[in-house]
Design a protein around this motif. Structure first.
Motif, PDB file in Angstrom:
ATOM      1  N   UNK A   1       0.780  -1.232   0.000  1.00 16.16           N
ATOM      2  CA  UNK A   1       0.000   0.000   0.000  1.00 16.16           C
ATOM      3  C   UNK A   1       0.814   1.284   0.000  1.00 16.16           C
ATOM      4  N   UNK A   2       2.130   1.216   0.047  1.00 16.63           N
ATOM      5  CA  UNK A   2       2.886   2.463   0.059  1.00 16.63           C
ATOM      6  C   UNK A   2       4.139   2.362  -0.785  1.00 16.63           C
ATOM      7  N   UNK A   3       4.584   3.524  -1.256  1.00 17.10           N
ATOM      8  CA  UNK A   3       5.831   3.645  -1.996  1.00 17.10           C
ATOM      9  C   UNK A   3       6.868   4.340  -1.125  1.00 17.10           C
ATOM     10  N   UNK A   4       8.126   4.177  -1.492  1.00 19.12           N
ATOM     11  CA  UNK A   4       9.193   4.859  -0.761  1.00 19.12           C
ATOM     12  C   UNK A   4       8.979   6.360  -0.819  1.00 19.12           C
ATOM     13  N   UNK A   5       9.085   7.004   0.327  1.00 14.63           N
ATOM     14  CA  UNK A   5       8.897   8.447   0.401  1.00 14.63           C
ATOM     15  C   UNK A   5       7.489   8.868   0.776  1.00 14.63           C
ATOM     16  N   UNK A   6       6.543   7.912   0.816  1.00 15.14           N
ATOM     17  CA  UNK A   6       5.175   8.256   1.227  1.00 15.14           C
ATOM     18  C   UNK A   6       5.135   8.624   2.705  1.00 15.14           C
ATOM     19  N   UNK A   7       4.219   9.534   3.032  1.00 16.02           N
ATOM     20  CA  UNK A   7       4.053   9.925   4.438  1.00 16.02           C
ATOM     21  C   UNK A   7       3.131   8.957   5.162  1.00 16.02           C
TER      22      UNK A   7
END
Length: 485
Positions: free
Chosen positions: A206-212
Protein backbone atom coordinates in the motif's frame (compact mmCIF):
# COMPACT_ATOMS: atom_id res chain seq x y z
CA UNK A 1 48.35 -38.47 -17.74
CA UNK A 2 47.90 -41.49 -15.41
CA UNK A 3 47.82 -40.80 -11.67
CA UNK A 4 49.21 -42.57 -8.63
CA UNK A 5 47.18 -41.78 -5.49
CA UNK A 6 49.73 -42.71 -2.83
CA UNK A 7 48.76 -39.48 -1.02
CA UNK A 8 45.21 -40.75 -0.51
CA UNK A 9 44.28 -42.71 2.62
CA UNK A 10 41.23 -43.46 4.77
CA UNK A 11 40.83 -43.26 8.53
CA UNK A 12 38.92 -46.32 9.71
CA UNK A 13 38.46 -44.78 13.17
CA UNK A 14 36.66 -41.74 11.78
CA UNK A 15 32.91 -41.26 12.12
CA UNK A 16 32.76 -40.22 8.44
CA UNK A 17 31.93 -43.08 6.06
CA UNK A 18 34.91 -44.16 3.99
CA UNK A 19 33.27 -43.28 0.67
CA UNK A 20 32.78 -39.71 1.97
CA UNK A 21 36.45 -39.54 3.01
CA UNK A 22 37.56 -40.63 -0.47
CA UNK A 23 35.17 -38.20 -2.13
CA UNK A 24 36.28 -35.29 0.08
CA UNK A 25 39.98 -35.97 -0.45
CA UNK A 26 39.69 -36.21 -4.24
CA UNK A 27 37.51 -33.11 -4.38
CA UNK A 28 40.08 -31.18 -2.35
CA UNK A 29 42.98 -32.38 -4.51
CA UNK A 30 41.15 -31.31 -7.67
CA UNK A 31 40.19 -27.88 -6.31
CA UNK A 32 43.71 -27.26 -4.98
CA UNK A 33 45.20 -28.13 -8.35
CA UNK A 34 47.13 -31.09 -6.93
CA UNK A 35 45.32 -33.20 -9.50
CA UNK A 36 45.25 -31.41 -12.84
CA UNK A 37 42.45 -31.40 -15.39
CA UNK A 38 42.50 -34.24 -17.94
CA UNK A 39 44.24 -36.54 -15.44
CA UNK A 40 43.25 -40.21 -15.68
CA UNK A 41 42.11 -41.52 -12.30
CA UNK A 42 42.80 -45.10 -11.15
CA UNK A 43 40.05 -47.59 -11.87
CA UNK A 44 37.63 -48.25 -9.04
CA UNK A 45 38.99 -51.80 -8.66
CA UNK A 46 42.62 -50.60 -8.54
CA UNK A 47 41.95 -47.81 -6.02
CA UNK A 48 39.89 -50.15 -3.86
CA UNK A 49 42.81 -52.61 -3.71
CA UNK A 50 45.27 -49.81 -2.83
CA UNK A 51 43.08 -48.48 -0.02
CA UNK A 52 42.02 -51.92 1.22
CA UNK A 53 38.33 -51.02 0.90
CA UNK A 54 35.43 -52.52 -0.99
CA UNK A 55 35.04 -51.57 -4.63
CA UNK A 56 31.50 -50.28 -3.99
CA UNK A 57 33.00 -47.76 -1.57
CA UNK A 58 35.14 -46.27 -4.33
CA UNK A 59 32.28 -46.43 -6.82
CA UNK A 60 30.11 -44.39 -4.41
CA UNK A 61 32.84 -41.73 -4.10
CA UNK A 62 33.34 -41.58 -7.89
CA UNK A 63 29.57 -41.37 -8.48
CA UNK A 64 29.32 -38.30 -6.22
CA UNK A 65 32.26 -36.59 -7.95
CA UNK A 66 30.73 -37.42 -11.31
CA UNK A 67 27.36 -35.97 -10.28
CA UNK A 68 29.01 -32.72 -9.16
CA UNK A 69 31.05 -32.37 -12.35
CA UNK A 70 34.51 -32.87 -10.86
CA UNK A 71 35.22 -35.95 -12.99
CA UNK A 72 33.88 -37.39 -16.23
CA UNK A 73 33.64 -40.93 -17.54
CA UNK A 74 34.87 -41.49 -21.10
CA UNK A 75 33.55 -44.62 -22.76
CA UNK A 76 36.31 -47.18 -23.17
CA UNK A 77 39.03 -44.99 -21.67
CA UNK A 78 38.32 -44.69 -17.93
CA UNK A 79 37.55 -41.83 -15.53
CA UNK A 80 39.20 -38.43 -15.97
CA UNK A 81 39.39 -35.17 -14.04
CA UNK A 82 37.02 -32.69 -15.69
CA UNK A 83 38.45 -29.50 -17.26
CA UNK A 84 37.34 -27.06 -14.56
CA UNK A 85 39.09 -23.87 -13.50
CA UNK A 86 40.54 -24.93 -10.16
CA UNK A 87 41.79 -21.47 -9.26
CA UNK A 88 38.33 -20.04 -9.75
CA UNK A 89 36.62 -22.68 -7.60
CA UNK A 90 39.24 -23.36 -4.94
CA UNK A 91 37.82 -23.31 -1.44
CA UNK A 92 40.95 -24.33 0.44
CA UNK A 93 42.41 -20.88 -0.23
CA UNK A 94 39.37 -18.60 -0.54
CA UNK A 95 39.68 -15.43 -2.57
CA UNK A 96 39.74 -12.42 -0.31
CA UNK A 97 37.74 -9.32 -1.19
CA UNK A 98 40.07 -6.33 -1.04
CA UNK A 99 37.65 -3.57 -1.99
CA UNK A 100 35.63 -1.34 0.29
CA UNK A 101 33.64 -3.14 3.00
CA UNK A 102 30.44 -4.68 1.72
CA UNK A 103 27.37 -3.13 3.30
CA UNK A 104 23.73 -3.80 3.87
CA UNK A 105 21.08 -2.19 1.74
CA UNK A 106 19.74 1.09 3.11
CA UNK A 107 16.55 -0.77 4.02
CA UNK A 108 18.51 -3.51 5.77
CA UNK A 109 20.55 -0.94 7.69
CA UNK A 110 17.35 0.79 8.81
CA UNK A 111 16.04 -2.51 10.13
CA UNK A 112 19.12 -3.44 12.15
CA UNK A 113 19.68 0.09 13.49
CA UNK A 114 16.25 0.26 15.11
CA UNK A 115 15.98 -0.10 18.90
CA UNK A 116 14.92 -3.48 20.22
CA UNK A 117 13.26 -4.29 23.54
CA UNK A 118 15.41 -6.51 25.79
CA UNK A 119 15.06 -10.26 25.47
CA UNK A 120 17.22 -11.98 28.08
CA UNK A 121 16.56 -15.66 28.61
CA UNK A 122 16.43 -17.03 32.14
CA UNK A 123 15.40 -13.81 33.88
CA UNK A 124 12.11 -12.53 35.27
CA UNK A 125 9.97 -11.45 32.34
CA UNK A 126 8.08 -8.16 32.61
CA UNK A 127 7.60 -7.96 28.82
CA UNK A 128 4.38 -6.29 27.70
CA UNK A 129 2.06 -8.30 25.51
CA UNK A 130 3.07 -11.72 26.84
CA UNK A 131 0.06 -13.93 27.63
CA UNK A 132 -0.44 -16.60 30.24
CA UNK A 133 0.53 -20.02 28.86
CA UNK A 134 0.30 -22.28 31.94
CA UNK A 135 -3.51 -22.21 31.79
CA UNK A 136 -3.70 -22.97 28.08
CA UNK A 137 -5.71 -26.18 27.35
CA UNK A 138 -2.77 -28.05 25.85
CA UNK A 139 -4.45 -31.47 25.96
CA UNK A 140 -7.35 -30.24 23.83
CA UNK A 141 -5.03 -28.39 21.49
CA UNK A 142 -2.75 -31.42 21.12
CA UNK A 143 -5.67 -33.68 20.27
CA UNK A 144 -6.88 -31.31 17.54
CA UNK A 145 -3.36 -30.83 16.18
CA UNK A 146 -2.65 -34.58 16.03
CA UNK A 147 -5.89 -35.20 14.17
CA UNK A 148 -5.05 -32.55 11.56
CA UNK A 149 -1.47 -33.78 11.29
CA UNK A 150 -2.75 -37.25 10.41
CA UNK A 151 -5.18 -35.92 7.87
CA UNK A 152 -4.56 -36.73 4.22
CA UNK A 153 -6.82 -33.94 3.07
CA UNK A 154 -5.10 -32.37 0.06
CA UNK A 155 -6.25 -28.93 1.19
CA UNK A 156 -3.83 -29.22 4.15
CA UNK A 157 -0.93 -30.78 2.27
CA UNK A 158 -0.49 -28.84 -0.94
CA UNK A 159 0.17 -25.32 -2.20
CA UNK A 160 -3.46 -24.24 -2.15
CA UNK A 161 -4.98 -21.41 -0.11
CA UNK A 162 -2.08 -18.97 0.11
CA UNK A 163 -4.40 -16.39 1.68
CA UNK A 164 -5.40 -18.82 4.41
CA UNK A 165 -7.26 -22.01 5.20
CA UNK A 166 -10.82 -21.50 3.86
CA UNK A 167 -12.39 -22.79 7.07
CA UNK A 168 -10.34 -20.47 9.27
CA UNK A 169 -11.05 -17.46 7.04
CA UNK A 170 -14.78 -18.15 7.29
CA UNK A 171 -14.56 -18.67 11.05
CA UNK A 172 -12.63 -15.43 11.59
CA UNK A 173 -15.15 -13.50 9.47
CA UNK A 174 -18.05 -14.92 11.47
CA UNK A 175 -16.38 -14.55 14.87
CA UNK A 176 -15.11 -11.01 14.39
CA UNK A 177 -18.54 -9.79 13.36
CA UNK A 178 -19.82 -10.69 16.84
CA UNK A 179 -16.71 -9.91 18.91
CA UNK A 180 -15.43 -6.73 17.23
CA UNK A 181 -18.36 -5.46 15.16
CA UNK A 182 -16.58 -5.99 11.84
CA UNK A 183 -18.75 -7.08 8.93
CA UNK A 184 -16.69 -8.82 6.24
CA UNK A 185 -16.67 -11.80 3.91
CA UNK A 186 -14.26 -14.74 4.30
CA UNK A 187 -12.46 -13.57 1.14
CA UNK A 188 -11.51 -10.33 2.89
CA UNK A 189 -9.62 -12.26 5.58
CA UNK A 190 -5.92 -12.77 4.75
CA UNK A 191 -4.08 -15.10 7.15
CA UNK A 192 -0.36 -14.40 7.71
CA UNK A 193 2.43 -15.29 10.14
CA UNK A 194 1.55 -12.84 12.88
CA UNK A 195 0.79 -9.14 13.26
CA UNK A 196 4.33 -8.09 12.35
CA UNK A 197 4.07 -9.96 9.06
CA UNK A 198 0.76 -8.18 8.46
CA UNK A 199 2.43 -4.80 8.99
CA UNK A 200 5.24 -5.75 6.62
CA UNK A 201 2.73 -6.88 3.98
CA UNK A 202 0.70 -3.67 4.28
CA UNK A 203 3.89 -1.63 3.86
CA UNK A 204 4.84 -3.51 0.69
CA UNK A 205 1.43 -3.40 -0.95
CA UNK A 206 0.00 0.00 0.00
CA UNK A 207 2.89 2.46 0.06
CA UNK A 208 5.83 3.64 -2.00
CA UNK A 209 9.19 4.86 -0.76
CA UNK A 210 8.90 8.45 0.40
CA UNK A 211 5.17 8.26 1.23
CA UNK A 212 4.05 9.93 4.44
CA UNK A 213 2.76 7.67 7.20
CA UNK A 214 1.06 9.14 10.22
CA UNK A 215 2.60 7.14 13.04
CA UNK A 216 1.33 7.36 16.60
CA UNK A 217 3.74 9.27 18.83
CA UNK A 218 4.49 7.43 21.04
CA UNK A 219 3.67 4.32 19.09
CA UNK A 220 4.33 0.65 18.58
CA UNK A 221 7.97 0.02 17.71
CA UNK A 222 7.19 -2.94 15.43
CA UNK A 223 4.96 -0.79 13.22
CA UNK A 224 7.52 1.99 13.10
CA UNK A 225 10.21 -0.49 12.01
CA UNK A 226 8.02 -1.98 9.27
CA UNK A 227 7.15 1.42 7.81
CA UNK A 228 10.71 2.75 7.95
CA UNK A 229 12.02 -0.43 6.33
CA UNK A 230 9.60 0.19 3.45
CA UNK A 231 10.97 3.71 2.99
CA UNK A 232 8.18 5.69 4.67
CA UNK A 233 8.53 9.23 5.92
CA UNK A 234 7.04 9.14 9.41
CA UNK A 235 4.89 12.03 10.58
CA UNK A 236 4.14 12.05 14.33
CA UNK A 237 0.44 11.67 15.15
CA UNK A 238 0.71 12.82 18.74
CA UNK A 239 -1.14 10.87 21.41
CA UNK A 240 -1.48 11.44 25.12
CA UNK A 241 -3.72 10.00 27.81
CA UNK A 242 -6.55 12.27 26.62
CA UNK A 243 -6.50 11.06 23.02
CA UNK A 244 -5.20 11.63 19.48
CA UNK A 245 -4.29 15.07 18.10
CA UNK A 246 -5.91 14.63 14.68
CA UNK A 247 -6.08 18.38 14.04
CA UNK A 248 -2.31 18.98 14.15
CA UNK A 249 -1.66 21.46 11.29
CA UNK A 250 1.91 20.22 10.89
CA UNK A 251 0.81 16.78 9.69
CA UNK A 252 1.34 16.32 5.93
CA UNK A 253 -1.21 14.64 3.63
CA UNK A 254 -0.93 10.94 4.51
CA UNK A 255 -0.71 7.79 2.44
CA UNK A 256 -1.17 5.58 5.52
CA UNK A 257 -2.39 6.31 9.05
CA UNK A 258 -1.39 3.80 11.71
CA UNK A 259 -3.48 3.64 14.92
CA UNK A 260 -4.15 1.30 17.86
CA UNK A 261 -7.62 2.64 18.80
CA UNK A 262 -8.86 -0.14 21.09
CA UNK A 263 -5.88 -0.02 23.48
CA UNK A 264 -3.32 2.56 22.43
CA UNK A 265 0.30 1.48 22.66
CA UNK A 266 1.76 2.35 25.14
CA UNK A 267 -0.80 4.49 27.03
CA UNK A 268 -3.74 2.06 26.88
CA UNK A 269 -6.10 4.89 25.84
CA UNK A 270 -9.32 4.03 23.95
CA UNK A 271 -10.16 6.19 20.94
CA UNK A 272 -13.44 8.07 21.41
CA UNK A 273 -16.20 7.86 18.82
CA UNK A 274 -15.73 11.48 17.69
CA UNK A 275 -12.03 10.79 17.08
CA UNK A 276 -12.88 7.66 15.10
CA UNK A 277 -15.31 9.53 12.86
CA UNK A 278 -12.82 12.37 12.38
CA UNK A 279 -10.12 9.88 11.43
CA UNK A 280 -12.36 8.22 8.85
CA UNK A 281 -13.17 11.64 7.40
CA UNK A 282 -9.45 12.47 7.12
CA UNK A 283 -8.78 9.21 5.28
CA UNK A 284 -11.69 9.91 2.92
CA UNK A 285 -10.47 13.42 2.11
CA UNK A 286 -6.88 12.36 1.44
CA UNK A 287 -7.60 9.00 -0.20
CA UNK A 288 -5.46 7.43 2.54
CA UNK A 289 -5.50 3.99 4.13
CA UNK A 290 -5.99 3.55 7.87
CA UNK A 291 -4.08 0.64 9.40
CA UNK A 292 -5.97 -0.44 12.53
CA UNK A 293 -3.82 -2.62 14.76
CA UNK A 294 -6.36 -4.12 17.15
CA UNK A 295 -3.81 -4.54 19.91
CA UNK A 296 -5.35 -6.25 22.95
CA UNK A 297 -8.82 -5.42 21.64
CA UNK A 298 -10.19 -8.67 23.10
CA UNK A 299 -8.99 -7.90 26.62
CA UNK A 300 -11.40 -5.45 28.18
CA UNK A 301 -12.20 -6.04 31.85
CA UNK A 302 -15.16 -3.72 32.42
CA UNK A 303 -18.10 -3.86 30.08
CA UNK A 304 -17.99 -5.23 26.55
CA UNK A 305 -14.99 -4.81 24.24
CA UNK A 306 -15.14 -1.57 22.24
CA UNK A 307 -16.11 -2.24 18.60
CA UNK A 308 -13.27 -1.96 16.12
CA UNK A 309 -12.75 1.12 13.98
CA UNK A 310 -13.18 -1.14 10.93
CA UNK A 311 -16.79 -1.69 11.98
CA UNK A 312 -17.52 2.03 11.40
CA UNK A 313 -15.79 2.16 8.05
CA UNK A 314 -18.39 2.92 5.39
CA UNK A 315 -15.80 4.04 2.83
CA UNK A 316 -13.63 0.92 3.17
CA UNK A 317 -10.49 2.85 4.03
CA UNK A 318 -9.48 0.63 6.98
CA UNK A 319 -7.14 -2.36 6.89
CA UNK A 320 -7.65 -4.28 10.13
CA UNK A 321 -4.88 -6.34 11.76
CA UNK A 322 -5.54 -9.03 14.35
CA UNK A 323 -3.54 -11.87 15.86
CA UNK A 324 -3.91 -15.07 17.88
CA UNK A 325 -0.52 -14.53 19.52
CA UNK A 326 -1.98 -12.97 22.67
CA UNK A 327 -5.28 -14.83 22.85
CA UNK A 328 -3.76 -18.29 22.24
CA UNK A 329 0.03 -18.76 22.08
CA UNK A 330 2.71 -16.38 20.74
CA UNK A 331 4.60 -19.31 19.18
CA UNK A 332 1.70 -20.01 16.80
CA UNK A 333 2.73 -17.02 14.66
CA UNK A 334 -0.74 -16.70 13.17
CA UNK A 335 -2.28 -13.32 12.50
CA UNK A 336 -4.63 -11.94 9.91
CA UNK A 337 -5.72 -8.88 7.99
CA UNK A 338 -9.21 -7.84 7.00
CA UNK A 339 -8.87 -5.82 3.83
CA UNK A 340 -11.42 -3.81 1.81
CA UNK A 341 -12.99 -5.80 -1.07
CA UNK A 342 -10.97 -3.90 -3.67
CA UNK A 343 -7.72 -5.14 -2.10
CA UNK A 344 -8.59 -8.84 -1.81
CA UNK A 345 -6.95 -9.95 -5.06
CA UNK A 346 -3.84 -7.82 -4.47
CA UNK A 347 -3.19 -9.15 -0.96
CA UNK A 348 -3.94 -12.72 -2.04
CA UNK A 349 -1.20 -12.49 -4.68
CA UNK A 350 1.18 -10.63 -2.36
CA UNK A 351 1.00 -13.36 0.28
CA UNK A 352 1.94 -16.01 -2.27
CA UNK A 353 4.97 -14.00 -3.39
CA UNK A 354 6.28 -12.92 0.03
CA UNK A 355 5.84 -16.33 1.66
CA UNK A 356 4.11 -14.91 4.73
CA UNK A 357 1.49 -17.65 4.86
CA UNK A 358 1.12 -19.69 8.03
CA UNK A 359 1.20 -23.53 7.99
CA UNK A 360 -2.18 -24.88 6.93
CA UNK A 361 -2.20 -27.63 9.58
CA UNK A 362 -1.85 -25.01 12.32
CA UNK A 363 -4.54 -22.89 10.70
CA UNK A 364 -6.91 -25.86 10.56
CA UNK A 365 -6.23 -26.54 14.24
CA UNK A 366 -6.98 -22.93 15.22
CA UNK A 367 -10.18 -23.19 13.19
CA UNK A 368 -11.25 -26.34 15.06
CA UNK A 369 -10.32 -24.75 18.39
CA UNK A 370 -12.59 -21.79 17.69
CA UNK A 371 -15.49 -23.65 16.08
CA UNK A 372 -15.72 -26.20 18.87
CA UNK A 373 -16.04 -23.46 21.51
CA UNK A 374 -12.67 -23.83 23.20
CA UNK A 375 -11.46 -20.38 22.14
CA UNK A 376 -14.42 -18.54 23.68
CA UNK A 377 -14.06 -20.50 26.92
CA UNK A 378 -10.31 -19.83 27.10
CA UNK A 379 -10.73 -16.13 26.32
CA UNK A 380 -13.38 -15.70 29.01
CA UNK A 381 -11.13 -17.45 31.55
CA UNK A 382 -8.16 -15.25 30.62
CA UNK A 383 -10.17 -12.04 30.97
CA UNK A 384 -11.10 -12.96 34.53
CA UNK A 385 -7.55 -14.06 35.33
CA UNK A 386 -5.92 -10.93 33.90
CA UNK A 387 -8.37 -8.66 35.72
CA UNK A 388 -7.39 -10.29 39.05
CA UNK A 389 -3.70 -10.15 38.22
CA UNK A 390 -3.90 -6.50 37.23
CA UNK A 391 -5.56 -5.54 40.51
CA UNK A 392 -2.96 -7.49 42.50
CA UNK A 393 -0.12 -6.05 40.43
CA UNK A 394 -1.24 -2.44 40.96
CA UNK A 395 -1.60 -3.11 44.72
CA UNK A 396 1.93 -4.50 44.97
CA UNK A 397 3.38 -1.64 42.90
CA UNK A 398 1.78 0.90 45.21
CA UNK A 399 3.08 -0.92 48.28
CA UNK A 400 6.66 -1.47 47.12
CA UNK A 401 7.36 0.99 44.28
CA UNK A 402 5.37 4.09 45.20
CA UNK A 403 8.58 5.99 45.97
CA UNK A 404 9.63 5.76 42.31
CA UNK A 405 6.58 5.15 40.08
CA UNK A 406 2.84 5.54 39.87
CA UNK A 407 0.85 2.68 38.33
CA UNK A 408 -2.91 2.81 37.79
CA UNK A 409 -5.42 0.18 36.72
CA UNK A 410 -6.63 0.19 33.13
CA UNK A 411 -9.84 -1.13 31.61
CA UNK A 412 -8.01 -3.15 28.96
CA UNK A 413 -4.68 -4.60 27.91
CA UNK A 414 -2.03 -6.95 29.24
CA UNK A 415 0.42 -4.31 30.46
CA UNK A 416 0.41 -1.10 32.46
CA UNK A 417 2.35 2.14 32.20
CA UNK A 418 4.56 3.01 35.15
CA UNK A 419 5.26 6.76 35.30
CA UNK A 420 8.27 7.99 37.25
CA UNK A 421 7.69 10.20 40.30
CA UNK A 422 11.12 11.79 39.87
CA UNK A 423 13.40 12.54 36.90
CA UNK A 424 14.88 9.25 35.74
CA UNK A 425 16.18 7.91 32.43
CA UNK A 426 14.21 4.75 31.72
CA UNK A 427 17.14 3.18 29.85
CA UNK A 428 19.18 3.47 33.06
CA UNK A 429 16.37 1.75 34.94
CA UNK A 430 16.28 -1.04 32.33
CA UNK A 431 20.04 -1.58 32.71
CA UNK A 432 19.77 -1.68 36.51
CA UNK A 433 16.85 -4.10 36.28
CA UNK A 434 18.83 -6.54 34.14
CA UNK A 435 21.45 -6.67 36.90
CA UNK A 436 18.66 -7.74 39.25
CA UNK A 437 17.58 -10.49 36.86
CA UNK A 438 14.59 -8.59 35.47
CA UNK A 439 13.60 -7.62 31.91
CA UNK A 440 11.50 -4.46 31.56
CA UNK A 441 10.72 -2.24 28.58
CA UNK A 442 11.47 1.47 28.48
CA UNK A 443 8.67 3.75 27.30
CA UNK A 444 11.12 6.12 25.57
CA UNK A 445 11.93 3.64 22.78
CA UNK A 446 8.37 4.10 21.51
CA UNK A 447 9.06 7.73 20.54
CA UNK A 448 10.54 8.52 17.14
CA UNK A 449 10.17 12.27 16.65
CA UNK A 450 9.53 14.24 19.82
CA UNK A 451 11.17 14.48 23.23
CA UNK A 452 10.27 11.17 24.90
CA UNK A 453 8.45 10.63 28.13
CA UNK A 454 10.38 8.28 30.39
CA UNK A 455 8.72 5.41 32.18
CA UNK A 456 8.28 1.64 32.05
CA UNK A 457 5.79 -0.56 30.24
CA UNK A 458 5.20 -3.53 32.52
CA UNK A 459 3.52 -6.75 31.40
CA UNK A 460 1.83 -8.59 34.22
CA UNK A 461 -0.40 -11.11 32.44
CA UNK A 462 2.01 -14.05 32.25
CA UNK A 463 2.92 -14.13 35.97
CA UNK A 464 1.10 -15.62 38.94
CA UNK A 465 0.96 -13.87 42.32
CA UNK A 466 4.26 -15.29 43.54
CA UNK A 467 6.06 -14.35 40.34
CA UNK A 468 4.56 -10.85 40.31
CA UNK A 469 5.77 -10.22 43.86
CA UNK A 470 9.22 -11.48 42.94
CA UNK A 471 9.29 -9.18 39.88
CA UNK A 472 8.11 -6.14 41.83
CA UNK A 473 10.76 -6.70 44.50
CA UNK A 474 13.44 -7.09 41.82
CA UNK A 475 12.36 -3.79 40.28
CA UNK A 476 12.48 -2.19 43.75
CA UNK A 477 16.05 -3.44 44.11
CA UNK A 478 16.90 -1.92 40.71
CA UNK A 479 15.58 1.49 41.81
CA UNK A 480 17.55 1.26 45.06
CA UNK A 481 20.65 0.40 43.03
CA UNK A 482 20.16 3.58 41.01
CA UNK A 483 19.64 5.64 44.18
CA UNK A 484 23.07 4.56 45.43
CA UNK A 485 24.86 5.66 42.25
Amino acid sequence: MRLSLDILSVDRASDDPMHRQIYAALRRFILDGQIAAHTLLPSTRSLAEDLKVGRNTVIAAYDQLLAEGFIEARAGSGTWVAPINQAKHADASPIRYNGSPRRLSSRGQTIVDGPQPPRNAGVINFHPGVPETASFPFSIWSSLLVRNSRSRDESLLGYLSFAGHPGLRATIASNISVSRGVDCSPEQVIVVTGAQAALDLVSRVLMDEGDHVWMEEPGYLGAKSAFLAAGAKLAPLKVDRRGWNLSDPELPPPRLIYVTPSCQWPFGTIMRIEERLQLLDIAERHGAWIVEDDFDGEYRFRGRPVPALRGLDQANHVVYIGSFGKTLLPALRIGYLIVPPELVSSFDKAVSITGQFAPLILQATVNDFIRQGYFATHLKRMRRLYARRQANFVKLCREHLGEWVTVSENDSGMQLLASFTRPLNDLDVVAAAVKEGLDVQAVSINYHSTEPEHGLLLGYAAMDERQILRAVLALRAAFKRLDLQ
